[in-house]
Design a protein around this motif. Structure first.
Motif, PDB file in Angstrom:
ATOM      1  N   LYS A 235       3.810   0.104   3.606  1.00 37.38           N
ATOM      2  CA  LYS A 235       3.856  -1.168   2.889  1.00 37.38           C
ATOM      3  C   LYS A 235       3.990  -2.347   3.845  1.00 37.38           C
ATOM      4  CE  LYS A 235       3.732   0.582  -1.288  1.00 37.38           C
ATOM      5  NZ  LYS A 235       2.522   0.410  -2.126  1.00 37.38           N
ATOM      6  N   SER A 236       4.675  -2.117   4.981  1.00 32.30           N
ATOM      7  CA  SER A 236       4.871  -3.204   5.943  1.00 32.30           C
ATOM      8  C   SER A 236       3.716  -3.346   6.920  1.00 32.30           C
ATOM      9  CB  SER A 236       6.179  -2.981   6.707  1.00 32.30           C
ATOM     10  OG  SER A 236       6.125  -1.761   7.428  1.00 32.30           O
ATOM     11  N   GLY A 237       2.716  -2.501   6.808  1.00 31.72           N
ATOM     12  CA  GLY A 237       1.538  -2.606   7.662  1.00 31.72           C
ATOM     13  C   GLY A 237       1.621  -1.882   8.981  1.00 31.72           C
ATOM     14  N   ARG A 376      -0.679  -9.311   1.227  1.00 27.37           N
ATOM     15  CA  ARG A 376      -0.123  -9.902   2.443  1.00 27.37           C
ATOM     16  C   ARG A 376       1.169 -10.676   2.166  1.00 27.37           C
ATOM     17  NH1 ARG A 376      -3.748 -10.541   6.957  1.00 27.37           N
ATOM     18  NH2 ARG A 376      -5.583  -9.237   6.634  1.00 27.37           N
ATOM     19  N   LYS A 379       3.947  -8.159   2.366  1.00 23.16           N
ATOM     20  CA  LYS A 379       4.306  -7.833   3.741  1.00 23.16           C
ATOM     21  C   LYS A 379       5.098  -8.968   4.395  1.00 23.16           C
ATOM     22  CE  LYS A 379       0.371  -4.736   4.491  1.00 23.16           C
ATOM     23  NZ  LYS A 379      -0.884  -4.513   5.233  1.00 23.16           N
TER      24      LYS A 379
END
Length: 992
Positions: A235-237, A376, A379
């Motif tokens: 989820k946080s990239g 985005r 994030k």
């Protein structure tokens, strides 16, 4: 709808997980004699299986309706509720009241979370996630919190139960127990500091089988935590969705396998060998095939990307040449000026097969921009904590505006339909070459379809073929062997197990047949012996009597030798010091105890001796106090012989040196040197068969100057101002009787008023600390004795007591105490020590007599004898245990309560004696005290049916009906056929 069925990269992986949960839940459904924990585990599998099936649908259907798969995936919360119920009831429910509240409450939370999710998403926009290749809703945080809450509940239950069933007894537990004797503030501080490490060690080293089983399930919780962390990274990239999905697949398979294997290995229900093999085979094969499918699909994906890049380069060449003869798979070509930004560019449509126009481009870009903006923003929410929604949106839009999209990499576009595109630049113009996304999915689908069929077919083949193959090669031979064992158990020794193949089971069957043949032959020989038993018994009895008489004669002779030696030694070990300024006292505890003609004694190699000397001239002399502590090498008679020789020689030297108030014209150094030479010469004459370690010291009565030598004896201890330390630090002289590589010299040490010198043999260090796996743990730390001296404040009796509290003394022990110019010096208590020893001998004699009387059936006489001993010393645990057991068995319950209570205050870890105490308390009407003792048994032995029944009856008599019912149910789970349980159920009016 059929055209919408397109398997994506992850379809085969989640199909494997769904198939795995389905098969493993099937094993549990078809188990015999299922208990409540099994049903809860089935619910857990169904919840997880429903989730995996939902994901399989999402990865298989290329249609907005696939977004409703979330209704199935959120159902995993019901599986976690099932796991909460399992955690409470496996292996037994020790929190019955709490579980009746928490399990229904968890179910209410699960139902509320699921209904809330359905209502909120009923009319919500369905979005397509290109990274995951499936439709979904942009909603679900509340459901995630509910799932996390239920997961935390199960984790807390497992941790508490693992700690409850643990039997960790290491250093932190010892500190915790010791803290109970401290003052309240110190106790709170110590217990707070060790709370966390103590419970961590209880979890890591549970020891008891229930704790080990629960720890195995706790390991699965840790794997689930890793999966949750894996999701956070995605989820946080930090992790791509593909990496997340593969990791999730691997961790899920391992978690399910651990849950299944832990339950099969620790479940009280009967489990078939076939079930264990099949479940392990299915998990292994599904894991392997799932991994292969992922590798295959991602290899296919890379091949598609390479082909698309080739066609992109063809377009690039055509544009350079000014042509438009583009490859057939190209759906469109766009151009725009070079520059940053993900969206909001002015595009020129150079080529389109699908009738693209500016309106379609703008609408599709708006749809895709909103989707990217939401992803985005989520994030950035973690990166920019405390920012408002509008601020987060502004930050994200700026990032998207400043982003340079990569060249020659796969990108996605929505323009009426879904497309894949790759970009390249020529000069200041950026070109975008688009391909149909659905054609890409179709290629993946064609490969994934076969992989799913292979996984499904292989699983079905294992479930059908393995039982057939194993039944012939494994199950039938094992059943034949078990049938043979059962017949032998019923007394049939004419069994012969048929052997088809000489494999491991064939070898085992052959060994079993040989064993049965040996038993049969032995029984025949035994019968033959029985037929002639009378004659052989008479013959053997006569031989035994002759041998016993011979042994008795030798024993009497040996004990006579011991007794004579001890008589010779007693007058040699004498505290003859009469100095008013130097106090000496000693105790000797020889390891060997013996009895000769109703007289007891002890024998060993330790020796202590003190006396007084006058050195100088008749007109000018100084008074000295001599102290000697020695330890002759060897056990029993050999050591005693060495101490006798040492005693004779030292007494002879002292008689020559000090008789008739004689004054020797020698210095202390000269006297010590001559003494060493004389003793060493005597022991040297034995050619190494008799040696002794010793410390001999002379203390100036006025100045406190101490002259001494130490011949490989334990270091001398100085006790000064409450601190103990060694006055030597290296070996400087070998034992007397052995050649020494060191040069002899007399050492000096200055004593101050109030100083104590403690000399002791190596029995002070030779302590048996514990026995672990039949291996004795012996103390090897010589500094332990320093701590003992400090705790005992130099008191000789306290030193002995504290030494014995650390471990069992396994060697002779002697301690000699020298005090210089002490204030309130203790009186010399040599006679008192001998009386203590006499008391011990008397107690030992009474104990043996009482035990023998009880064995001969004279229980009342035994109690009378043991009561005399109890009156002498009621702290003798060995005596208390015997008296408590005999009085209980003879139904003298008041005496049993008195003695057993005394015993258990010092040794509270014996469950059997707590049970006897509880029964005795109940018999004399002390129900509350009986309940307290029974609860102690329950803490140590929670599966003790007899005690559970006893607890139930006590609670019934005390009016605690709910507690009585709870203990009855716990006992019934373990032993459902127990007659006492049925009686209790009738008394408690419980439903059958």
């Amino acid at each position: 709808m059929e055209a919408s069925i397109l398997f994506s990269h992850h379809a085969s992986g989640v199909f494997s997980l769904f198939l795995l949960t389905f098969v493993l839940s099937g094993f549990l459904v078809f188990k015999k004699n299922r208990t409540l924990p099994t049903y809860y585990l089935i619910i857990m599998y169904l919840g997880y299986g429903t989730m995996f099936f939902g994901y399989f649908l999402s990865y298989s259907i290329f249609n907005p309706l696939a977004a409703y798969h979330r209704y199935l995936t959120v159902s995993v919360i019901f599986g976690i509720v099932g796991f909460i119920g399992f955690c409470y009831h496996f292996p037994k429910n020790i929190y019955p009241k709490e579980s009746k509240i928490v399990i229904p409450l968890s179910l209410i939370i699960a139902v509320a979370a699921w209904i809330h999710f359905v209502i909120k998403t009923a009319g919500m926009e369905k979005i397509y996630l290109f990274s995951a290749h499936h439709y979904s809703f942009d909603f679900g945080r509340e459901a995630s919190f509910a799932i996390l809450l239920c997961f935390i509940i199960s984790t807390v239950i497992l941790i508490r139960k693992t700690i409850h069933f643990s039997r960790y007894t290491g250093i932190f537990q010892q500190w915790d127990t010791s803290a109970s004797s401290l003052a309240l503030p110190a106790r709170i501080l110590v217990k707070t500091l060790i709370f966390l490490p103590l419970n961590i060690m209880r979890i890591l080293l549970p020891a008891r089988k229930e704790g080990i089983a629960l720890r195995a399930f706790l390991l699965t919780v840790i794997l689930n935590i890793l999966n949750a962390y894996n999701n956070v990274l995605n989820k946080s990239g930090v992790l791509s969705y593909d990496t997340y999905a593969i990791t999730y697949f691997i961790l899920s398979v391992i978690t399910i396998f651990f849950i299944q294997s832990a339950y099969l290995n620790h479940s009280p229900e009967p489990t078939s060998f076939m079930g264990k093999i099949l479940s392990s085979a299915v998990v292994t094969v599904v894991l392997a095939l799932g991994a292969i499918s992922y590798i295959t699909l991602f290899s296919t994906d890379k091949s598609i990307e390479k082909e698309d890049l080739v066609e992109m380069n063809s377009v690039k060449t055509e544009i350079r040449n000014g042509d438009t003869n583009f490859p057939p798979n190209v759906r469109y070509v766009l151009s725009r000026p070079v520059g940053p930004g993900m969206f909001d560019h002015k595009y020129e449509i150079l080529f389109s097969k699908d009738g693209l126009n500016q309106t379609i481009l703008k609408e599709g870009e708006k749809y895709y921009k909103n989707q990217q903006l939401k992803e985005r923003v989520e994030k950035n929410r973690k990166l920019h904590k405390g920012k408002s929604e509008s601020e987060l949106e502004t930050i994200t839009l700026k990032e998207m505006k400043d982003t340079n999209l990569p060249l020659s990499s796969r990108l996605y576009r929505v323009a009426g339909d879904f497309y894949i595109h790759y970009d390249f630049e020529i000069g200041q113009i950026r070109y975008e070459v688009g391909f149909a996304y659905q054609e890409f999915r179709q290629v993946i689908h064609d490969v994934a379809r076969w992989l799913i069929l292979i996984i499904f077919g292989t699983t079905i083949f294992i479930l059908i073929a393995f039982p057939i193959l194993l039944r012939v090669s494994l199950i039938h031979p094992l059943n034949n062997l078990l049938s043979g064992v059962e017949k032998v158990n019923h007394g049939d020794l004419n069994v012969n197990v048929r052997i088809k193949t000489m494999d491991e089971i064939g070898f085992l069957s052959l060994s079993f047949n040989s064993m049965v043949d040996s038993i049969r032959v032995a029984r025949e020989q035994l019968q033959e012996h029985a037929d002639h038993l009378e004659e052989k018994v008479e013959e053997r009895t006569k031989e035994v009597q002759e041998k016993m008489e011979e042994v008795q004669r030798l024993k009497i002779q040996q004990d006579g030798d011991y007794f004579l030696t001890s008589l010779l030694a007693k007058p040699l070990f004498y505290n003859a010091n009469k100095s008013p300024k130097v106090n000496t006292s000693f105790l000797i505890r020889q390891k060997k105890y013996f009895e000769f003609r109703n007289k007891q004694g002890e024998l060993g190699g330790d020796i202590c001796l003190t006396g007084n000397l006058r050195l100088g001239t008749p007109d000018n002399y100084k008074k000295f106090t001599m102290a000697m502590n020695g330890d002759a090498m060897g056990k029993s008679m050999q050591g005693a012989g060495g101490s006798l020789v040492m005693g004779v020689v030292m007494n002879s030297i002292m008689a020559r040196s000090a008789a008739n108030k004689r004054v020797l014209a020698k210095t202390p150094e000269e006297w010590l040197a001559e003494t060493y030479t004389e003793i060493h010469s005597v022991f040297k004459s034995f050619d190494g068969t008799m040696v002794i370690s010793a410390t001999v010291a002379l203390i100036d009565d006025e100045t406190g100057e101490m002259f001494y030598w130490n011949a490989e004896h334990p270091f001398s201890v100085l006790y000064r101002d409450g601190k103990a330390s060694f006055i030597e630090n290296t070996l400087e002289l070998r034992k007397l009787g052995l050649d020494s590589e060191f040069e002899f010299k007399v050492k000096k040490f200055q004593l101050h008023p109030g100083d104590l010198i403690i000399l002791a043999s190596d029995g002070r260090d030779d302590l048996l600390l514990s026995v672990h796996n039949e291996k004795r743990i012996i103390n090897e730390d010589e500094n332990v004795f320093l701590d003992v001296v400090e705790r005992s404040h130099g008191d000789i009796k306290s030193i002995e007591k504290n030494i014995r509290s650390i471990g069992e003394v396994i060697d002779d022990l002697s301690i000699l105490r020298i005090g210089f110019q002490e204030v309130n010096a203790p009186a010399i208590d040599q006679i008192e020590d001998r009386n203590d020893f006499a008391d011990k001998v008397v107690l030992q004699s009474l104990y043996k007599e009482g035990k023998e009387l009880y064995r001969n059936g004279e229980a009342q006489k035994a109690i009378s004898i043991l009561l005399d001993a109890y009156a002498t010393d009621n702290n003798n645990q060995k005596l208390n245990k015997l008296l408590g057991l005999i009085s209980f068995k003879e139904k003298d319950y008041p005496l049993a309560v008195k003695v057993l209570s005394k015993y258990l205050t010092q040794d509270p870890d014996t469950a059997e004696l707590w049970y006897y105490l509880s029964i005795a308390e109940k018999r004399i009407g002390n129900l509350a005290q009986s309940l307290e003792a029974a609860m102690m048994v329950n803490q140590m032995q929670p599966m003790n049916v007899q005690n559970l029944v006893h607890l139930s009856d006590l609670n019934r008599l005390l009016g605690n009906r709910e507690e009585a019912i709870g203990f009855t149910k716990s006992a019934e789970e373990i032993d459902p056929d127990n007659k006492n349980i049925r009686k209790l159920k009738k008394l408690l009016e419980m439903e059958s």
